[in-house]
Write an enzyme that holds these catalytic residues in place. Structure first.
Site, PDB file in Angstrom:
ATOM      1  N   LYS A 269       1.232  -9.331   6.959  1.00 58.12           N
ATOM      2  CA  LYS A 269       1.589  -8.513   8.128  1.00 58.12           C
ATOM      3  C   LYS A 269       1.016  -7.105   7.908  1.00 58.12           C
ATOM      4  O   LYS A 269       1.586  -6.316   7.153  1.00 58.12           O
ATOM      5  CB  LYS A 269       3.111  -8.435   8.260  1.00 58.12           C
ATOM      6  CG  LYS A 269       3.641  -8.237   9.675  1.00 58.12           C
ATOM      7  CD  LYS A 269       3.546  -6.931  10.311  1.00 58.12           C
ATOM      8  CE  LYS A 269       4.085  -5.743   9.694  1.00 58.12           C
ATOM      9  NZ  LYS A 269       3.584  -4.533  10.458  1.00 58.12           N
TER      10      LYS A 269
ATOM     11  N   GLU B 291       4.832  -1.389  -3.817  1.00 61.75           N
ATOM     12  CA  GLU B 291       3.766  -0.404  -4.072  1.00 61.75           C
ATOM     13  C   GLU B 291       3.923   0.727  -3.061  1.00 61.75           C
ATOM     14  O   GLU B 291       3.532   0.585  -1.889  1.00 61.75           O
ATOM     15  CB  GLU B 291       2.401  -1.083  -3.917  1.00 61.75           C
ATOM     16  CG  GLU B 291       2.140  -2.194  -4.911  1.00 61.75           C
ATOM     17  CD  GLU B 291       1.947  -1.665  -6.333  1.00 61.75           C
ATOM     18  OE1 GLU B 291       1.994  -2.477  -7.269  1.00 61.75           O
ATOM     19  OE2 GLU B 291       1.759  -0.454  -6.489  1.00 61.75           O
TER      20      GLU B 291
ATOM     21  N   CYS C 249      -2.509   6.512  -1.623  1.00 61.12           N
ATOM     22  CA  CYS C 249      -1.215   6.587  -2.307  1.00 61.12           C
ATOM     23  C   CYS C 249      -1.344   7.351  -3.612  1.00 61.12           C
ATOM     24  O   CYS C 249      -0.415   8.040  -4.024  1.00 61.12           O
ATOM     25  CB  CYS C 249      -0.694   5.186  -2.554  1.00 61.12           C
ATOM     26  SG  CYS C 249      -1.849   4.203  -3.493  1.00 61.12           S
TER      27      CYS C 249
ATOM     28  N   GLU D 272       5.754  13.722  -0.311  1.00 60.05           N
ATOM     29  CA  GLU D 272       4.395  13.247  -0.051  1.00 60.05           C
ATOM     30  C   GLU D 272       3.950  13.701   1.342  1.00 60.05           C
ATOM     31  O   GLU D 272       4.669  13.489   2.315  1.00 60.05           O
ATOM     32  CB  GLU D 272       4.357  11.723  -0.124  1.00 60.05           C
ATOM     33  CG  GLU D 272       2.984  11.116   0.136  1.00 60.05           C
ATOM     34  CD  GLU D 272       3.014   9.601   0.056  1.00 60.05           C
ATOM     35  OE1 GLU D 272       3.821   8.973   0.756  1.00 60.05           O
ATOM     36  OE2 GLU D 272       2.227   9.050  -0.733  1.00 60.05           O
TER      37      GLU D 272
HETATM   38  O1  TXE Z   1       3.789   2.966   5.495  1.00 62.15           O
HETATM   39  P1  TXE Z   1       5.000   2.224   6.219  1.00 62.15           P
HETATM   40  P2  TXE Z   1       2.450   3.407   6.204  1.00 62.15           P
HETATM   41  C1  TXE Z   1       2.021   4.431   1.064  1.00 62.15           C
HETATM   42  C2  TXE Z   1       1.612   5.860   1.223  1.00 62.15           C
HETATM   43  C3  TXE Z   1       2.490   6.280   2.371  1.00 62.15           C
HETATM   44  C4  TXE Z   1       2.591   5.039   3.221  1.00 62.15           C
HETATM   45  C5  TXE Z   1       1.722   5.148   4.424  1.00 62.15           C
HETATM   46  O2  TXE Z   1       1.841   6.579   0.054  1.00 62.15           O
HETATM   47  O3  TXE Z   1       3.763   6.628   1.871  1.00 62.15           O
HETATM   48  O4  TXE Z   1       2.153   3.950   2.412  1.00 62.15           O
HETATM   49  O5  TXE Z   1       1.555   3.868   4.968  1.00 62.15           O
HETATM   50  C6  TXE Z   1       5.766  -2.277   7.463  1.00 62.15           C
HETATM   51  N1  TXE Z   1      10.530  -4.166   7.237  1.00 62.15           N
HETATM   52  N2  TXE Z   1       0.992   3.675   0.382  1.00 62.15           N
HETATM   53  O6  TXE Z   1       2.751   4.567   7.074  1.00 62.15           O
HETATM   54  O7  TXE Z   1       5.425   2.862   7.472  1.00 62.15           O
HETATM   55  C7  TXE Z   1       4.807  -1.577   8.390  1.00 62.15           C
HETATM   56  O8  TXE Z   1       4.686  -2.272   9.628  1.00 62.15           O
HETATM   57  C8  TXE Z   1       9.348  -4.758   6.986  1.00 62.15           C
HETATM   58  C9  TXE Z   1       1.264   3.228  -0.974  1.00 62.15           C
HETATM   59  O9  TXE Z   1       1.776   2.201   6.813  1.00 62.15           O
HETATM   60  O10 TXE Z   1       5.986   2.046   5.157  1.00 62.15           O
HETATM   61  C10 TXE Z   1       3.518  -1.651   7.595  1.00 62.15           C
HETATM   62  O11 TXE Z   1       2.922  -2.921   7.727  1.00 62.15           O
HETATM   63  N3  TXE Z   1       8.154  -4.130   7.098  1.00 62.15           N
HETATM   64  C11 TXE Z   1       0.293   2.226  -1.455  1.00 62.15           C
HETATM   65  C12 TXE Z   1       4.010  -1.466   6.172  1.00 62.15           C
HETATM   66  O12 TXE Z   1       5.393  -1.798   6.178  1.00 62.15           O
HETATM   67  C13 TXE Z   1       8.166  -2.828   7.448  1.00 62.15           C
HETATM   68  C14 TXE Z   1      -1.132   2.441  -1.031  1.00 62.15           C
HETATM   69  C15 TXE Z   1       3.863  -0.039   5.675  1.00 62.15           C
HETATM   70  O13 TXE Z   1       4.399   0.801   6.654  1.00 62.15           O
HETATM   71  C16 TXE Z   1       9.367  -2.130   7.720  1.00 62.15           C
HETATM   72  C17 TXE Z   1      -1.218   2.871   0.345  1.00 62.15           C
HETATM   73  C18 TXE Z   1      10.583  -2.858   7.595  1.00 62.15           C
HETATM   74  N4  TXE Z   1      11.763  -2.299   7.849  1.00 62.15           N
HETATM   75  C19 TXE Z   1      -0.199   3.513   1.007  1.00 62.15           C
HETATM   76  N5  TXE Z   1       9.031  -0.843   8.061  1.00 62.15           N
HETATM   77  C20 TXE Z   1       0.324   1.950  -2.948  1.00 62.15           C
HETATM   78  N6  TXE Z   1       1.273   2.440  -3.718  1.00 62.15           N
HETATM   79  O14 TXE Z   1      -0.547   1.219  -3.420  1.00 62.15           O
HETATM   80  C21 TXE Z   1       7.689  -0.748   8.001  1.00 62.15           C
HETATM   81  N7  TXE Z   1       7.164  -1.943   7.646  1.00 62.15           N
END
Ligand code: TXE
Length: 491
Positions: free
Chosen positions: A176, A251, A285, A386
């Site tokens: 997803k 992650e 990240c 962040e």
């Molecule tokens: O994250 P979100 P984003 C981190 C980066 C930043 C974030 C940005 O540091 O904090 O990612 O990415 C799904 N139940 N990393 O804004 O909003 C959402 O649809 C299930 C770390 O996309 O958390 C998306 O597919 N799923 C990383 C995914 O989660 C849910 C490297 C991420 O969305 C959900 C890259 C829920 N309740 C970015 N809520 C690393 N550490 O390697 C959201 N999603």
């Protein structure tokens, strides 16, 4: 306008609700594609396909070396489709094509080749248990249908890292991607159809995290969740998974420090600090978003850093001359500008940048200058939270102990950089930094062979390397009685 469907059981399907979400190109501000808004029925269709493929299809019975050959085909198909996949990701999140396509053809394709080779190498043990006549051995087994949830900043990279390890381990997968950038993952699935995986081995659903994502995590037939994203989505996912007692690989984000000591080569350090955050506009990240610099070289370091980034060209991500592309979507763009204003209000000094700009070749895009704040203190929001944008916080230190203490004074622990020409000292400092990845006199390296992941609220579990594959496996212990003499328990 390109309209995608979702993929389950080897076929493309229109969303049950008939609803779609717009994908907006952050370089032009225009809607360029539509992705399915999958609901509970759509998620169930994908998960049932993955479960059936694991329990009753050829994939679940496949020999590990055969899985290895299947992964090699995926690597080959990835290389063959790299150009179109890179172009689609650039449209979806503004990432520079020159940062995507070469990687798809090399070190990201290597994810499949590395795990293809590992598929038949994960061995169990024969254990000399204190039980006469008993043969006890262990074996690693897959979980079954697993969910892989990915973020918008590098959808293809994040998806590939998860898919390669999960499939090599023998699982089946439902992916997803983020609703802000789903098209490249759907296009990846279109490409992978050419690899002739059995139906249900790989499936893609799209939609809002708190709906489609939550439905996927909550589904009883999903045995494990691999999540990449922010703390909010990660915590929500972990809570749902915990209620169903299913493991999660997490992650998350970071506020990674780069420590520059007075004995560093300051020009190399300036290059490394700039390279560690600004090329992806801070949207990585592991961005090194804090510069902790020894007081005696603070001014010289800031001066060198500004000289380096003043040559950076913001512009259209397709333009080979561009160094820094747009911010991936409007709501995040607004968040970053709010964080910049908050830093000013808290007393940080804007040493460079800080403005939204409109480059000539992308006047409708979401662009923010590389930004440096000095006079930052540990208690400021800019030092602790962040931004996930091109904003660097500079904080001086006067001793090695203070540097280590400030570096570790964070809820995060994803990565860190150490710049010193005294390697022995740098290693002693690295040993004490609470981070899953530490770079010494370099930054941003990552290859399939080495595990990545976080300490503290940057997450848990690892991706890449042997650990990254074992994260998708569970251990079984088998006890065989070679001299059967099971006594009657009630004699
Ligand atoms: O994250 P979100 P984003 C981190 C980066 C930043 C974030 C940005 O540091 O904090 O990612 O990415 C799904 N139940 N990393 O804004 O909003 C959402 O649809 C299930 C770390 O996309 O958390 C998306 O597919 N799923 C990383 C995914 O989660 C849910 C490297 C991420 O969305 C959900 C890259 C829920 N309740 C970015 N809520 C690393 N550490 O390697 C959201 N999603």
């Amino acid at each position: 306008m390109k309209t995608f469907d979702f993929y389950a059981n080897g076929q493309w399907h229109k969303p049950f609700s008939g609803e779609y979400l717009d994908s907006i190109d952050p370089t032009t501000g225009e809607v360029w594609a539509r992705i399915p808004k999958c609901n509970t029925e759509d998620v169930d269709k994908a998960v049932q396909a993955a479960h059936q493929a694991f329990e009753h299809g050829p994939w679940g019975r496949m020999l590990p070396s055969e899985r290895g050959r299947a992964l090699r085909r995926l690597g080959d198909v990835l290389i063959e489709n790299a150009e179109i996949l890179g172009e689609i990701e650039t449209r979806d999140n503004g990432k520079k094509t020159k940062d995507i396509t070469p990687g798809l053809k090399s070190w990201l394709a290597d994810s499949f080749y590395y795990y293809a080779g590992l598929a038949d190498k994960i061995e169990g043990s024969v254990i000399p248990v204190d039980a006469p006549g008993i043969l006890n051995y262990t074996r690693y087994e897959p979980f079954g249908a697993v969910a892989c949830i990915t973020a918008w900043n590098s959808p293809l990279l994040i998806a590939i890292w998860k898919i390669a390890a999960a499939l090599a381990a023998g699982n089946t997968v439902v992916i997803k991607p983020s609703e802000y950038a789903s098209a490249s993952t759907l296009a990846l699935m279109q490409a992978f159809e050419q690899a002739d995986l059995a139906p249900g081995v790989l499936n893609v659903v799209t939609g809002l995290g708190a709906q489609t994502g939550a439905d996927l995590v909550n589904h009883d037939l999903i045995r494990l969740v691999s999540f990449t994203g922010g703390i909010g989505g990660g915590a929500a996912t972990a809570v749902t998974a915990a209620q169903k007692i299913k493991p999660v690989i997490m992650e998350l984000g970071g506020k990674s420090p780069q420590l520059v000591f007075a004995d560093a080569d300051l020009q190399l350090a300036a290059n490394g600090v700039a390279a560690g955050i600004f090329p992806p506009a801070g949207q990585s990240c592991i961005s090194g978003s804090r510069l902790l610099v020894e007081q005696s070289v603070h001014d010289e370091m800031v001066e060198k850093l500004i000289k380096v980034i003043s040559s950076a060209r913001l512009g259209h991500p397709d333009d080979p001359a561009t160094h820094i592309g747009p911010i991936a979507h409007k709501s995040h763009f607004d968040c970053i500008l709010r964080d910049i204003e908050k830093a000013k209000a808290d007393g940080a000094r804007l040493a460079y940048g800080g403005n939204a700009v409109k480059p000539g070749n992308a006047a409708n895009g979401l662009f923010i200058e590389p930004t440096i704040f000095t006079n930052v203190t540990q208690d400021m929001k800019l030092a602790q939270d962040e931004v996930f944008g091109p904003v660097l916080a500079v904080i001086p230190f006067t001793s090695q102990e203070q540097a280590i203490e400030m570096a570790n004074d964070s809820k995060f622990g994803l990565a860190a950089g150490v710049w010193s020409q005294d390697s022995a000292r740098a290693i002693r400092v690295a040993d004490r930094l609470k981070a899953g990845t530490v770079y010494i006199n370099n930054y941003f390296n990552a290859t399939t062979q080495s595990p990545v992941g976080g300490y503290k609220q940057s997450g848990y579990g690892r991706e890449n390397g042997i650990e990254g594959m074992k994260a998708f496996m569970q251990i079984k212990s088998v006890w065989l009685d070679t001299t059967p003499n099971q006594p009657d328990p009630f004699a």
